[in-house]
Structure formats: C-alpha cells, structure tokens
Design a protein around this motif. Structure first.
Motif, mmCIF file in Angstrom:
data_model
loop_
_atom_site.group_PDB
_atom_site.id
_atom_site.type_symbol
_atom_site.label_atom_id
_atom_site.label_comp_id
_atom_site.label_asym_id
_atom_site.label_seq_id
_atom_site.Cartn_x
_atom_site.Cartn_y
_atom_site.Cartn_z
ATOM 1 N N ASP A 13 0.859 -1.250 0.012
ATOM 2 C CA ASP A 13 -0.056 0.153 0.034
ATOM 3 C C ASP A 13 0.811 1.271 0.029
ATOM 4 O O ASP A 13 1.371 1.664 1.134
ATOM 5 C CB ASP A 13 -0.821 0.009 1.232
ATOM 6 N N PRO A 14 1.221 1.751 -1.023
ATOM 7 C CA PRO A 14 2.281 2.700 -1.089
ATOM 8 C C PRO A 14 1.651 4.251 -0.655
ATOM 9 O O PRO A 14 2.290 5.205 -0.207
ATOM 10 C CB PRO A 14 2.585 2.951 -2.696
ATOM 11 N N GLU A 15 0.363 4.421 -0.518
ATOM 12 C CA GLU A 15 -0.411 5.364 0.082
ATOM 13 C C GLU A 15 -0.090 5.531 1.632
ATOM 14 O O GLU A 15 0.003 6.645 1.971
ATOM 15 C CB GLU A 15 -1.847 5.516 -0.353
ATOM 16 N N HIS A 16 0.003 4.418 2.259
ATOM 17 C CA HIS A 16 0.371 4.632 3.529
ATOM 18 C C HIS A 16 1.711 4.033 3.889
ATOM 19 O O HIS A 16 1.870 3.866 5.083
ATOM 20 C CB HIS A 16 -0.648 3.878 4.150
ATOM 21 N N ASN A 17 2.580 3.847 2.963
ATOM 22 C CA ASN A 17 3.962 3.227 3.188
ATOM 23 C C ASN A 17 4.031 2.066 3.827
ATOM 24 O O ASN A 17 4.906 2.062 4.675
ATOM 25 C CB ASN A 17 4.751 4.538 3.410
ATOM 26 N N VAL A 18 3.281 0.934 3.572
ATOM 27 C CA VAL A 18 3.344 -0.035 4.380
ATOM 28 C C VAL A 18 3.043 -1.256 3.576
ATOM 29 O O VAL A 18 2.332 -1.267 2.509
ATOM 30 C CB VAL A 18 2.050 0.145 5.694
ATOM 31 N N ILE A 19 3.511 -2.477 3.961
ATOM 32 C CA ILE A 19 3.002 -3.768 3.302
ATOM 33 C C ILE A 19 2.184 -4.781 4.379
ATOM 34 O O ILE A 19 2.737 -4.745 5.371
ATOM 35 C CB ILE A 19 4.488 -4.508 3.195
#
Length: 132
Positions: free
Chosen positions: A49-55
């Motif tokens: 999820d690049p929008e929240h900078n998380v996997i």
C-alpha cells in the motif's frame, strides 16, 4: 492453493480458493491501480500500500499478520518482489530511488543499492520465477 485478484475497478481484493472453487473478498483490503500483491514462499499474501507506505501481510488462511514498514529508512514504497530462495522480501523506494530487503519478522529494511540516472524500473521485474 489460492489465487488472488486485485480488481481496482471494484476497489476490492479477492481470494479464490482453487480447491473449493469459492471466491471471497479479502476483508479490510481495497485494490487501487497502485496496489501490488505477491504470494510468499509460505503461501502468505503481501499487499503493498504505497499510499500508507506499508506492506500488509496475511496468513494463507486470511488472518492479518503484523504490517511491515520501516519509515525511518524507506520514504516512499512503490514496488514489491518476493524471492523464494533464500526467502527474501525486496522493496523499492521511489523517492530515494533505492532497493531494500525487508525483514518479514520485524519490517526492518536493509539497503541493497541505489539507481542513478535512467528510468526507474518496475520492481516486479525482479521477482523470482516461483513468485506470482
């Protein structure tokens, strides 16, 4: 074995159980054009999820596992690849034009290198043949 489908038109991520021929929505996930998914060596699901900078990480049965992120090292996640052997998660940081390995246990990032000049390649091209 399972198959996952990211439908950005519907905004949903689906899990298709190939044995039972049943498709279900992955609860709590949405699919956007920038969503990236990979199946791990242990059949778990990784959702970038690049929008929240998380996997986000899910067990083969669909249970949410701890999220992976290292905001102190990675400014802007934009690519995800899973290497089967040795089991490795590789991510790209678009802002810093860098590649990192990411610990599946802690989310800690280790730099692999930086790309100077030229076009930024899609990280999906670095997946191992066994990855999807």
């Amino acid at each position: 074995p399972d198959m996952y489908i990211a439908d950005s038109g519907a905004g949903k991520l689906y899990r298709f159980d190939m044995r039972s021929q049943v498709m279900s929505v992955v609860t709590g996930e949405s699919a956007m054009p920038w969503t990236r998914i990979q199946i791990g060596w242990d059949r778990s699901l990784y959702v970038l999820d690049p929008e929240h900078n998380v996997i986000r990480h899910y067990s083969p049965g669909g249970q949410a596992l701890p999220e992976l992120s290292d905001p102190s090292s990675i400014a802007s996640l934009d690519g995800l690849a899973i290497i089967d052997y040795p089991p490795t998660i590789v991510v790209s940081d678009n802002q810093n034009r860098s590649l990192f390995t990411l610990s599946p246990q802690t989310g800690t990032a280790w730099p692999l290198g930086q790309i100077d000049g030229g076009d930024w390649p899609p990280l999906d091209a670095f997946s191992s043949p066994g990855s999807t």
